[in-house]
Design a protein around this motif. Sequence first.
Motif, PDB file in Angstrom:
ATOM      1  N   VAL A 148       3.327  -0.215  -3.441  1.00  0.00           N
ATOM      2  CA  VAL A 148       2.964  -1.615  -3.431  1.00  0.00           C
ATOM      3  C   VAL A 148       1.309  -1.465  -3.207  1.00  0.00           C
ATOM      4  O   VAL A 148       0.682  -0.937  -2.496  1.00  0.00           O
ATOM      5  CB  VAL A 148       3.157  -2.021  -1.668  1.00  0.00           C
ATOM      6  CG1 VAL A 148       2.973  -3.524  -1.757  1.00  0.00           C
ATOM      7  CG2 VAL A 148       4.922  -2.209  -2.063  1.00  0.00           C
ATOM      8  N   PRO A 149       0.781  -2.329  -4.137  1.00  0.00           N
ATOM      9  CA  PRO A 149      -0.777  -2.862  -4.032  1.00  0.00           C
ATOM     10  C   PRO A 149      -1.285  -3.367  -2.596  1.00  0.00           C
ATOM     11  O   PRO A 149      -0.395  -3.866  -1.984  1.00  0.00           O
ATOM     12  CB  PRO A 149      -1.119  -3.494  -4.982  1.00  0.00           C
ATOM     13  CG  PRO A 149       0.056  -4.345  -5.455  1.00  0.00           C
ATOM     14  CD  PRO A 149       1.152  -3.301  -4.982  1.00  0.00           C
ATOM     15  N   MET A 150      -2.455  -2.831  -2.306  1.00  0.00           N
ATOM     16  CA  MET A 150      -2.645  -2.862  -0.838  1.00  0.00           C
ATOM     17  C   MET A 150      -2.865  -4.726  -0.562  1.00  0.00           C
ATOM     18  O   MET A 150      -2.909  -5.130   0.590  1.00  0.00           O
ATOM     19  CB  MET A 150      -4.204  -2.631  -0.667  1.00  0.00           C
ATOM     20  CG  MET A 150      -4.597  -0.946  -0.825  1.00  0.00           C
ATOM     21  SD  MET A 150      -3.386   0.016   0.541  1.00  0.00           S
ATOM     22  CE  MET A 150      -4.029  -0.841   2.062  1.00  0.00           C
ATOM     23  N   ASP A 151      -2.938  -5.586  -1.760  1.00  0.00           N
ATOM     24  CA  ASP A 151      -3.155  -6.892  -1.400  1.00  0.00           C
ATOM     25  C   ASP A 151      -2.000  -7.573  -1.439  1.00  0.00           C
ATOM     26  O   ASP A 151      -1.652  -8.843  -1.129  1.00  0.00           O
ATOM     27  CB  ASP A 151      -3.935  -7.635  -2.632  1.00  0.00           C
ATOM     28  CG  ASP A 151      -3.441  -7.441  -3.960  1.00  0.00           C
ATOM     29  OD1 ASP A 151      -2.330  -6.699  -4.202  1.00  0.00           O
ATOM     30  OD2 ASP A 151      -3.978  -7.667  -4.992  1.00  0.00           O
ATOM     31  N   GLN A 152      -0.774  -6.605  -1.447  1.00  0.00           N
ATOM     32  CA  GLN A 152       0.601  -7.271  -1.070  1.00  0.00           C
ATOM     33  C   GLN A 152       1.382  -6.709   0.133  1.00  0.00           C
ATOM     34  O   GLN A 152       2.626  -7.016   0.148  1.00  0.00           O
ATOM     35  CB  GLN A 152       1.422  -6.946  -2.378  1.00  0.00           C
ATOM     36  CG  GLN A 152       1.002  -7.817  -3.599  1.00  0.00           C
ATOM     37  CD  GLN A 152       2.104  -7.609  -4.680  1.00  0.00           C
ATOM     38  OE1 GLN A 152       3.323  -7.638  -4.605  1.00  0.00           O
ATOM     39  NE2 GLN A 152       1.542  -7.927  -6.053  1.00  0.00           N
ATOM     40  N   LEU A 153       0.690  -5.797   0.879  1.00  0.00           N
ATOM     41  CA  LEU A 153       1.364  -5.353   2.053  1.00  0.00           C
ATOM     42  C   LEU A 153       1.506  -5.977   3.019  1.00  0.00           C
ATOM     43  O   LEU A 153       2.526  -5.791   3.765  1.00  0.00           O
ATOM     44  CB  LEU A 153       0.344  -4.238   2.491  1.00  0.00           C
ATOM     45  CG  LEU A 153       0.563  -2.574   1.643  1.00  0.00           C
ATOM     46  CD1 LEU A 153      -0.651  -1.848   2.289  1.00  0.00           C
ATOM     47  CD2 LEU A 153       1.853  -2.309   1.935  1.00  0.00           C
ATOM     48  N   ASP A 154       0.845  -7.132   3.252  1.00  0.00           N
ATOM     49  CA  ASP A 154       1.168  -7.939   4.491  1.00  0.00           C
ATOM     50  C   ASP A 154       2.579  -8.615   4.498  1.00  0.00           C
ATOM     51  O   ASP A 154       3.115  -8.764   5.789  1.00  0.00           O
ATOM     52  CB  ASP A 154       0.024  -9.006   4.311  1.00  0.00           C
ATOM     53  CG  ASP A 154      -1.464  -8.553   4.825  1.00  0.00           C
ATOM     54  OD1 ASP A 154      -1.447  -7.328   5.403  1.00  0.00           O
ATOM     55  OD2 ASP A 154      -2.107  -9.145   4.667  1.00  0.00           O
ATOM     56  N   ASP A 155       3.062  -8.863   3.275  1.00  0.00           N
ATOM     57  CA  ASP A 155       4.487  -9.940   3.196  1.00  0.00           C
ATOM     58  C   ASP A 155       5.235  -9.239   2.203  1.00  0.00           C
ATOM     59  O   ASP A 155       4.983  -9.641   1.046  1.00  0.00           O
ATOM     60  CB  ASP A 155       4.001 -11.332   3.316  1.00  0.00           C
ATOM     61  CG  ASP A 155       5.270 -12.307   3.393  1.00  0.00           C
ATOM     62  OD1 ASP A 155       6.204 -11.676   3.485  1.00  0.00           O
ATOM     63  OD2 ASP A 155       5.073 -13.464   3.462  1.00  0.00           O
TER      64      ASP A 155
END
Length: 574
Positions: A148-155
């Motif tokens: 998962v790329p870092m900019d998609q980790l939150d949700d």
Amino acid sequence: MIHRRKLLLSLLGSSALGSSAMAGSAPRRPMGTRPNIVAIVLDDLGFSDLGCFGGEIRTPNIDRLAARGLRYNRFDTKAVCSPTRASLMTGRNAHTVRMPDVPDVLSVPGGGPYPEGTFHIPAEAQNLAQALRGAGYANWLVGKWHLVPMDQLDDPAKGDAWPLQRGFDRFYGFARGWTDQYRPALVEDDRYISPDLPADYHLSADLVSRSTDMIRGHRASRPEQPFFLYLGLGVAHSPIQVPARYADAYAGTYEKGWDAMRAERFERMKRMGVIPADTNLPQREAGDRAWADLSDDERVVFARHMALYAGFVQHADEQIGRLFETLEATGQAENTIVVLLSDNGPASEAGQAGVFDGLYRPNTLPPSEQRARLAELGAPGNQSQYPRPWAFAGSTPFQRYKLWPHLGGVRAPLIVSWPAVIRDGGAVRSQALDVIDVAPTLLEAAGTAFAGEAGGRTQTPVAGRSFSASFTDPRAPDPRDTQYFELRGSRAIRSGRWRAVATHPCGQPFEDDRWALYDLETDFSESRDVSARHPDVLARLKRLWQEEWSRYSPHPLTQPPARICESLAHYDSH
């Protein structure tokens, strides 16, 4: 920079044989059935750690798997987690699918920049789960994902990189490179969860329990539908955490030190036939300390580190045994393909002092204080990692360890078991394989292949080739003659009997890198550099590396980011 269309045409040219390259020699699967598929991916496990590969660590369940299947002693990875897992899932080289390193490098200052789109696997790279879904399989991911790329980790419900968005029906596990074994950061399907965990909770046991529940439930409700289970355990990645009784079982084992353990493993591996009898054992790396030079406090602490590691692996083996018992109890063991591998060589990141409590930062505790607090190692609240020379023991009989281009970084144990097809259980196979070959092999066994077009998109050609012919023929040819490697500027390439390796000093012009050359036909362990005797061969392999890089990478070779260079210097000098 290579234009994407040029890259695609180059890949098409290199993939002319396609997934049918081995069709004439592939083993027959049982009539009227499609096998279940179980892929067990271990983490940072050394080539020699398992009992069936020559280690003293007690792994009876994995050893029984090997006794029913095949051990491959020339299986190579991408030397670090996410690139290996991306290649495992897609059958393509990590650079082709934009996964040149772990996405986490972007989480620290100086960890970039990278070209736009890096760490986002493109939709043009159908993965194993997506291909199997198209063939009617149920797909479950239990454990580590780390794609998962870092900019998609939150949700997990957003974006396009989470397991449920990439072909899996169920996901239970963790998203990043590591998590605490006692208090993990858990995700269930498309949401983070914070369950109340029992006092005796351990992640490995939980993951296997979830897996067995899925298998039993599916057997009861959809017995006619085959399944694919991807089980990604956090073992043996740091933090090394397991109840003390598992480490206590190895009291007296590791007090002799890493030099003696490496020598003992080496002799055992030769006796077992895991490595050729004429293999040489390279000397300890110059930056790694001799056991004889340690203080008494250091020897006590470092022996306990390795005992804890061994217990961690043994505990995982017990859980894997429960998974195998479930397959037996539900009548599915015979026609289930089980693939067990590690994602890279043993971990080198903790340096010469190891980590007592607190990953990825210097260990400043005096050895005497660590010895006084020894009971804390591996317990809840403690996060540790063994010193780097133990990784050198784990990578026996090779040079180096995780992150390096030498075989100690890329070579990993691989076991394949399929009782319905494989008849010479316990044998060792020596075909030259790469992790990109695994998915094409499993798809061929399932009677399908990666699609040429999916979701309205022309798919990037698959670089891997099936090695299923070796299931029934020990003399089956290598699936491919050539395989390149690159990580953080360091490079390598295998072509037939030869392998060339260049470790890259950060900031140095790439043309100034020093290349070593090894004749793998006479030197299994890469112990003798023969570049001076065969300059023409080395020159050819250097040209071939550039050709393969141009074919498979959409970007030019560039210097590693500043933060990566700092960490590489730390790994090699401390």
